[in-house]
Write an enzyme that holds these catalytic residues in place. Structure first.
Site, PDB file in Angstrom:
ATOM      1  N   GLY A 121       0.764  -1.272  -0.020  1.00  0.00           N
ATOM      2  CA  GLY A 121      -0.079  -0.027   0.258  1.00  0.00           C
ATOM      3  C   GLY A 121       0.795   1.325   0.013  1.00  0.00           C
ATOM      4  O   GLY A 121       0.373   2.406  -0.459  1.00  0.00           O
ATOM      5  N   CYS A 178      -9.664   4.951 -30.100  1.00  0.00           N
ATOM      6  CA  CYS A 178     -10.763   5.907 -30.730  1.00  0.00           C
ATOM      7  C   CYS A 178     -11.784   5.902 -29.268  1.00  0.00           C
ATOM      8  O   CYS A 178     -13.058   5.343 -29.334  1.00  0.00           O
ATOM      9  CB  CYS A 178     -11.616   5.108 -31.473  1.00  0.00           C
ATOM     10  SG  CYS A 178     -10.582   5.145 -33.017  1.00  0.00           S
ATOM     11  N   ARG A 238       3.869  -1.607  -5.609  1.00  0.00           N
ATOM     12  CA  ARG A 238       4.198  -0.407  -6.050  1.00  0.00           C
ATOM     13  C   ARG A 238       5.609   0.226  -5.807  1.00  0.00           C
ATOM     14  O   ARG A 238       6.261   0.860  -6.591  1.00  0.00           O
ATOM     15  CB  ARG A 238       3.067   0.651  -5.825  1.00  0.00           C
ATOM     16  CG  ARG A 238       3.151   1.858  -6.973  1.00  0.00           C
ATOM     17  CD  ARG A 238       1.951   2.929  -6.543  1.00  0.00           C
ATOM     18  NE  ARG A 238       0.793   2.408  -6.314  1.00  0.00           N
ATOM     19  CZ  ARG A 238      -0.349   2.238  -7.129  1.00  0.00           C
ATOM     20  NH1 ARG A 238      -0.118   2.926  -8.296  1.00  0.00           N
ATOM     21  NH2 ARG A 238      -1.418   1.992  -6.969  1.00  0.00           N
ATOM     22  N   TYR A 245      -7.911   5.537 -13.705  1.00  0.00           N
ATOM     23  CA  TYR A 245      -8.132   6.291 -12.352  1.00  0.00           C
ATOM     24  C   TYR A 245      -7.681   7.754 -12.351  1.00  0.00           C
ATOM     25  O   TYR A 245      -7.495   8.460 -11.183  1.00  0.00           O
ATOM     26  CB  TYR A 245      -6.877   5.730 -11.348  1.00  0.00           C
ATOM     27  CG  TYR A 245      -6.724   4.216 -11.430  1.00  0.00           C
ATOM     28  CD1 TYR A 245      -7.797   3.706 -10.704  1.00  0.00           C
ATOM     29  CD2 TYR A 245      -5.663   3.698 -11.995  1.00  0.00           C
ATOM     30  CE1 TYR A 245      -7.668   2.226 -11.074  1.00  0.00           C
ATOM     31  CE2 TYR A 245      -5.417   2.278 -11.965  1.00  0.00           C
ATOM     32  CZ  TYR A 245      -6.517   1.476 -11.290  1.00  0.00           C
ATOM     33  OH  TYR A 245      -6.368   0.219 -11.471  1.00  0.00           O
ATOM     34  N   GLU A 252       3.390  -7.056   1.838  1.00  0.00           N
ATOM     35  CA  GLU A 252       3.091  -7.275   0.408  1.00  0.00           C
ATOM     36  C   GLU A 252       3.474  -6.039  -0.354  1.00  0.00           C
ATOM     37  O   GLU A 252       2.597  -5.564  -0.881  1.00  0.00           O
ATOM     38  CB  GLU A 252       1.763  -7.704   0.259  1.00  0.00           C
ATOM     39  CG  GLU A 252       1.223  -9.055   0.938  1.00  0.00           C
ATOM     40  CD  GLU A 252      -0.178  -9.349   0.866  1.00  0.00           C
ATOM     41  OE1 GLU A 252      -0.722  -8.637   0.603  1.00  0.00           O
ATOM     42  OE2 GLU A 252      -0.221 -10.493   1.591  1.00  0.00           O
ATOM     43  N   TYR A 300       1.947  -1.622 -12.050  1.00  0.00           N
ATOM     44  CA  TYR A 300       0.546  -1.435 -12.763  1.00  0.00           C
ATOM     45  C   TYR A 300       0.554  -0.861 -14.243  1.00  0.00           C
ATOM     46  O   TYR A 300      -0.258  -0.187 -14.591  1.00  0.00           O
ATOM     47  CB  TYR A 300      -0.483  -0.832 -11.872  1.00  0.00           C
ATOM     48  CG  TYR A 300      -0.243  -1.341 -10.379  1.00  0.00           C
ATOM     49  CD1 TYR A 300      -0.975  -2.729 -10.122  1.00  0.00           C
ATOM     50  CD2 TYR A 300       0.279  -0.830  -9.180  1.00  0.00           C
ATOM     51  CE1 TYR A 300      -0.840  -3.188  -8.905  1.00  0.00           C
ATOM     52  CE2 TYR A 300       0.139  -1.420  -8.027  1.00  0.00           C
ATOM     53  CZ  TYR A 300      -0.223  -2.668  -8.024  1.00  0.00           C
ATOM     54  OH  TYR A 300      -0.525  -3.190  -6.545  1.00  0.00           O
TER      55      TYR A 300
HETATM   56  N1  LLP Z   1      -1.497  -7.059  -1.233  1.00  0.00           N
HETATM   57  C1  LLP Z   1      -2.790  -6.981  -1.482  1.00  0.00           C
HETATM   58  C2  LLP Z   1      -3.572  -7.991  -1.060  1.00  0.00           C
HETATM   59  C3  LLP Z   1      -3.347  -6.077  -2.638  1.00  0.00           C
HETATM   60  O1  LLP Z   1      -4.588  -6.178  -3.134  1.00  0.00           O
HETATM   61  C4  LLP Z   1      -2.505  -5.323  -3.284  1.00  0.00           C
HETATM   62  C5  LLP Z   1      -2.840  -4.345  -4.384  1.00  0.00           C
HETATM   63  C6  LLP Z   1      -1.211  -5.200  -2.809  1.00  0.00           C
HETATM   64  C7  LLP Z   1      -0.724  -6.095  -1.612  1.00  0.00           C
HETATM   65  C8  LLP Z   1      -0.036  -4.320  -3.501  1.00  0.00           C
HETATM   66  O2  LLP Z   1      -0.243  -3.190  -2.994  1.00  0.00           O
HETATM   67  P1  LLP Z   1       0.781  -1.822  -3.421  1.00  0.00           P
HETATM   68  O3  LLP Z   1       2.005  -2.024  -2.360  1.00  0.00           O
HETATM   69  O4  LLP Z   1       1.116  -2.105  -4.863  1.00  0.00           O
HETATM   70  O5  LLP Z   1       0.104  -0.593  -3.080  1.00  0.00           O
HETATM   71  N2  LLP Z   1      -4.074  -0.882 -10.502  1.00  0.00           N
HETATM   72  C9  LLP Z   1      -3.898  -0.228  -9.525  1.00  0.00           C
HETATM   73  C10 LLP Z   1      -3.362  -0.692  -8.289  1.00  0.00           C
HETATM   74  C11 LLP Z   1      -4.320  -1.890  -7.546  1.00  0.00           C
HETATM   75  C12 LLP Z   1      -3.671  -2.415  -6.303  1.00  0.00           C
HETATM   76  C13 LLP Z   1      -4.313  -3.669  -5.958  1.00  0.00           C
HETATM   77  N3  LLP Z   1      -3.993  -4.369  -4.890  1.00  0.00           N
HETATM   78  C14 LLP Z   1      -3.101   1.109  -9.659  1.00  0.00           C
HETATM   79  O6  LLP Z   1      -2.883   1.062 -10.850  1.00  0.00           O
HETATM   80  O7  LLP Z   1      -2.948   2.232  -9.072  1.00  0.00           O
END
Ligand code: LLP
Length: 419
Positions: A240, A344, A278, A319, A275, A373
């Site tokens: 996150g 398009c 990003r 987004y 986890e 992503y």
């Molecule tokens: N763990 C779980 C259970 C998740 O659902 C996610 C992301 C992560 C870890 C990793 O989160 P991060 O550290 O990357 O924030 N497509 C969207 C982002 C979707 C994130 C979904 N879950 C975007 O392009 O912003």
């Protein structure tokens, strides 16, 4: 900090000039920097160094490219997967099964079987129902699945609504106020070892406060479960942490995140896992594109029509996300422009009225912070092929995902003989 910088007026990925990649591989193309990936992995590990033996599972969804996973495997990362396909990728990158954690609200029967067959480290159960189903399958197979219960703490992550996961109305996890009862019910089932809690409230978080609130709620839940006689030995704090998409944006650093986690979890006496997606991959990649042409618009800003589109990089369309856009060989002139792709629909717009480097037909440009992503969300919409990916390491580079031409995608289609 990343390794995409101008040298002698030309943007490089580490020591490789981007025009060289454009010439040899064509555009659009994703370019990843191995040194940046490694650096981010190490900064994240360092941030958690005050914890006892933390387990870091890269969120494969952020960038599932095999070469990227291999770099992170070498850094000791495990994998957080959300599908059988991601599990296959993690295993193919030699990530040890016990370093794989399986998240997601919709694990199918066959994916649960696949996880058991691979003997993965942990299933993060997203519902009571999933726990019952896994128990039956595991007991039939004579196995004991290591499980954590994902809780929904009903905390507003204050991020984009589409990537917020910890509010009561979101589909993820079980309501935290029912977690004690559900945990106890699942712990009594055969084939399942309930060993802890998982939480993940959303992505691209720009403040640590919601995370701290969620983690504090998890702390209270651990105490409650133990008071009921349950065993809690593992807690997964999800991902996150946000990254800066604009040069002037200030976000909490991994070090600040680590310090907060260390403080909040001080008395938990559990193994912690994480986890991140990003924060590891985001700034380790760019999307390289070429300007097709400039087109006059109804105001003073021209449309800069590039050869990348929303099917290659979906985040702006999906987004309203901002990605910095820079010329590969800036002339020094600036312009106010709308940057659009060839698809398009009006959603295929990367920027409106953006103050940026002046670009003309044939020029190369990059979208920054596209390592997470990015390619993973690509599609073949408008019968465009899938965008290729390149990994740079010092002065060498390799294609780590071929361009999948539209013709190859069409070749997988059939017209039935009764038509
Ligand atoms: N763990 C779980 C259970 C998740 O659902 C996610 C992301 C992560 C870890 C990793 O989160 P991060 O550290 O990357 O924030 N497509 C969207 C982002 C979707 C994130 C979904 N879950 C975007 O392009 O912003």
């Amino acid at each position: 900090m990343n390794h995409f910088e101008h040298r002698g007026g030309v943007l490089h990925a580490e020591d490789v000039p981007l025009p060289l990649i454009a010439e040899q591989i064509g555009t659009p193309v994703y370019v990843y920097s191995k040194a940046t990936l490694v650096r981010h992995a190490r900064v994240f590990k360092e941030a958690l160094s005050n914890l006892k033996d933390p387990h870091i599972a890269f969120a494969v969804k952020a960038n599932p490219n095999l070469a990227v996973l291999k770099v992170l495997q070498r850094e000791g990362f495990g994998a957080d997967v959300v599908s059988g396909g991601e599990m296959d990728r993690a295993l193919a990158a030699d990530i040890a099964p016990h370093h794989i954690v399986f998240s997601g609200v919709g694990k199918t029967h066959s994916e649960l079987v696949q996880g058991l067959a691979a003997d993965i480290g942990q299933f993060n159960l997203e519902s009571e129902e999933e726990g019952y189903e896994l128990s039956v399958i595991a007991a039939q197979l004579g196995q004991r699945a290591r499980c954590a219960l994902r809780v929904n703490p009903d905390v507003d992550a204050r991020t984009h609504a589409k990537i917020s996961t910890g509010k009561a109305e979101n589909k993820f996890g079980v309501p935290i106020d029912r977690a004690g009862e559900i945990y106890a019910a699942l712990a009594g089932l055969p084939g399942i070892e309930m060993r802890g809690i998982a939480v993940h409230i959303g992505s691209q978080l720009s403040s640590l406060e919601p995370l701290e609130t969620a983690f504090s709620k998890v702390g209270s839940l651990i105490a409650e479960l133990r008071a009921q006689g349950q065993s809690v030995t593992h807690v997964d704090l999800g991902g996150g942490l946000g990254v800066p998409y604009r040069t002037d944006e200030i976000l909490p650093s991994p070090a600040e995140y680590g310090a907060m986690v260390t403080r909040v979890t001080r008395d938990w006496d559990v193994s912690l896992s994480f986890e991140p997606g990003r924060v590891i991959a985001g700034n380790a990649g760019i999307l390289l594109t070429r300007v097709i042409r400039l087109k006059r618009s109804s105001n003073a800003s021209p449309f800069v029509v590039v050869d990348a589109a929303m099917n290659d990089l979906a985040r702006p369309a999906m987004y309203g996300a901002w990605h910095d856009i820079d010329a590969v060989e800036p002339s020094g002139m600036r312009q106010c422009a709308h940057v659009v792709g060839p698809i398009c629909e009006t959603g295929d717009t990367f920027a409106m009225n953006r103050e940026m480097d002046a670009l003309k037909a044939g020029d190369l440009a990059i979208f920054r912070t596209a390592g997470a992503y990015g390619a993973t969300m690509a599609s073949s919409y408008n019968s465009r092929g899938f965008v290729p990916e390149v990994l740079v390491d010092g002065d060498r580079f390799a294609v780590v995902a071929d361009r999948l031409p539209a013709a190859d995608i069409m070749a997988a289609e059939r017209v039935p003989d009764w038509l």
